[in-house]
Design an enzyme around this catalytic site. Structure first.
Site, mmCIF file in Angstrom:
data_model
loop_
_atom_site.group_PDB
_atom_site.id
_atom_site.type_symbol
_atom_site.label_atom_id
_atom_site.label_comp_id
_atom_site.label_asym_id
_atom_site.label_seq_id
_atom_site.Cartn_x
_atom_site.Cartn_y
_atom_site.Cartn_z
ATOM 1 N N SER A 153 0.845 -1.200 0.000
ATOM 2 C CA SER A 153 0.000 0.000 0.000
ATOM 3 C C SER A 153 0.884 1.256 0.000
ATOM 4 O O SER A 153 1.681 1.435 -0.926
ATOM 5 C CB SER A 153 -0.960 -0.054 1.197
ATOM 6 O OG SER A 153 -2.000 0.873 1.046
ATOM 7 N N ASP A 176 -10.072 -5.583 -3.363
ATOM 8 C CA ASP A 176 -9.458 -4.568 -2.499
ATOM 9 C C ASP A 176 -10.304 -3.299 -2.544
ATOM 10 O O ASP A 176 -10.457 -2.675 -3.593
ATOM 11 C CB ASP A 176 -8.040 -4.308 -3.034
ATOM 12 C CG ASP A 176 -7.247 -3.334 -2.198
ATOM 13 O OD1 ASP A 176 -7.842 -2.462 -1.549
ATOM 14 O OD2 ASP A 176 -6.005 -3.441 -2.221
ATOM 15 N N HIS A 179 -7.313 -6.117 0.776
ATOM 16 C CA HIS A 179 -6.130 -5.299 1.044
ATOM 17 C C HIS A 179 -5.370 -5.763 2.301
ATOM 18 O O HIS A 179 -4.384 -5.139 2.684
ATOM 19 C CB HIS A 179 -6.583 -3.843 1.234
ATOM 20 C CG HIS A 179 -5.515 -2.803 1.067
ATOM 21 N ND1 HIS A 179 -4.967 -2.483 -0.150
ATOM 22 C CD2 HIS A 179 -4.889 -1.990 1.965
ATOM 23 C CE1 HIS A 179 -4.059 -1.522 -0.001
ATOM 24 N NE2 HIS A 179 -3.982 -1.218 1.274
#
Lengths: 278, 278
Positions: free
Chosen positions: B147, B223, B257
């Site tokens: 991320s 995600d 995620h």
């Protein structure tokens, strides 16, 4: 049972459910990892019992077990460690009694006796529930756990010969009658008559003739609770030797009590259970 | 640097250190996993940059990477995601600015410019520190992250061709100039002149001619931050295609995620880095 969370992992699904527990008289939460093989047919199950302070979350996040469960085609069933909720008794200032510390017994002393029936929950209610609702092979199950949960796994197997295909434990509380954690919880939940405690003590059970084909235990030598005398694997080992109960007690040099220790050896445990399950 | 914790795992040691950072003007904490091979000689290193809200703890506990690092003989270097402490600016009500959200840039705007120099910290200071003090092969390193940390890994590699042997990322913020997280942090740390932002944006760097041998990215299709437009891998992919920058962008069906996504594919990433490192 109600699905409240589902996360894809290693091709399978890590699910979380809630349901009303008849044994514990409250809403309970548990997690299940369904391996990819469960999309095509029923799979065997490995129950994992966690230690003091844990919920169903610790093992699913920290142990790295899902990889091996996916490889072997085994579901992981991960209950909470006690009943919980505003109506459930607790001792908020203590981590080792009340919520988070069910000790896998059926309490008979107030105020614990209404809710703290984790033995019945883990051994009876939860298997019936998940076998009725998930793609599991009925009755094909093994059990493992850590610390208080290692104690839970040992007594569940020893009290129910033939019910679990295999049993293993990480740093289990092997003889709660003589450790501070065990004495504190057993006195609260079962009362002062220690004869009643023996039915939930792995060492006493082996001494009384309980027998399973084989037990695997990993114990770190740098575990602070080993040196504190909470775990007492050497006492259990002596009882097993005396009773001719096969035990593989592996003292793992330099490992502590944490999930890093569990992560290191969980693959070997799951492979060991797979030989009995798959 | 001071060793504050050491836990044995997979035959190696998961250590935590603190030191005074010259780049960030404060005490910083980081973790290192030294594989068993490090007991007998120097090993290569994989740097892992974590995402928003993380410390050095998330990856070491949740990703299951140590198993693969032990197999491959690679050290894992796991910095924090920002400077921290009472003297360090923060916006306590926001998870996406200030402490826990360093975004791997060198801030030039007050009040951030004194401490928030995570780019220099990760690319320069930390490698010098660990290579001088730990059994690492000097200069033999790769980088990955998740991320915000995937963004950090991409820009560290693209801005320093030849310095990292390989680069990969999980669900990286590929084009922070056009995502809400990126815009918020870049405006605060770098000011309103978006020309300055481009030096820390992987897509802009590729468009400006930065080039590395190959980039591996895994991105889950479920995600939530992908659908929110925070990550923009498709924009990065188009830029790489245009610039003939080799990119393997793997859209992983149904993954979210979380660290369960990372755990699923971290073994493949470490094997991929090992081909460049070992």
């Amino acid at each position: 049972m109600k699905l409240i969370e589902s996360v894809k992992e290693f091709g399978g699904y890590l699910n979380r459910y809630t349901h009303y527990s008849v044994a514990c008289h409250c809403e309970m939460t548990f997690s299940v990892y369904l391996p990819p093989q469960a999309a095509h047919g029923n799979v065997p199950a490995l129950y994992w019992l966690s230690g003091l302070t844990c919920t169903d979350d610790n093992f699913r996040v920290k142990a790295g077990a899902q990889r091996y469960a996916a490889e072997q085609g085994i579901a992981l069933i991960i209950p909470d460690t006690s009943p919980r909720g505003d109506d459930v008794p607790d001792v908020p200032e203590r981590y080792d009694l009340g919520q988070g510390a069910g000790f896998y017994v059926n309490a008979i002393q107030p105020p614990w006796d209404k809710h703290f029936r984790m033995y019945d929950y883990v051994v009876e209610e939860l298997p019936h529930l998940v076998e009725a609702n998930l793609p599991l092979i009925p009755g094909v199950k093994s059990i493992s756990g850590h610390s208080m949960g290692g104690h839970g796994a040992l007594i569940a197997a020893l009290k129910n010969p033939g019910v679990y295909r295999s049993v293993s434990a990480f740093a289990p509380i092997c003889h709660p009658l003589n450790g501070e954690w065990g004495k504190g919880c057993f006195a609260a939940y079962l009362g002062e008559n220690t004869a009643l405690w023996e039915a939930y003590d792995a060492t006493c059970l082996v001494q009384a003739g309980a027998h399973v084909p084989e037990i695997l235990i990993d114990q770190g030598t740098a575990d602070e609770f080993l040196s504190e005398g909470q775990l007492l694997p050497e006492v259990f080992q002596a009882a097993c030797l005396q009773a001719e109960q096969p035990l593989s007690l592996r003292m793992q040099e330099g490992y502590d009590h944490s999930y890093h220790f569990i992560a290191t050896f969980i693959g070997e445990h799951i492979a060991w259970h797979a030989r009995a399950l798959v």
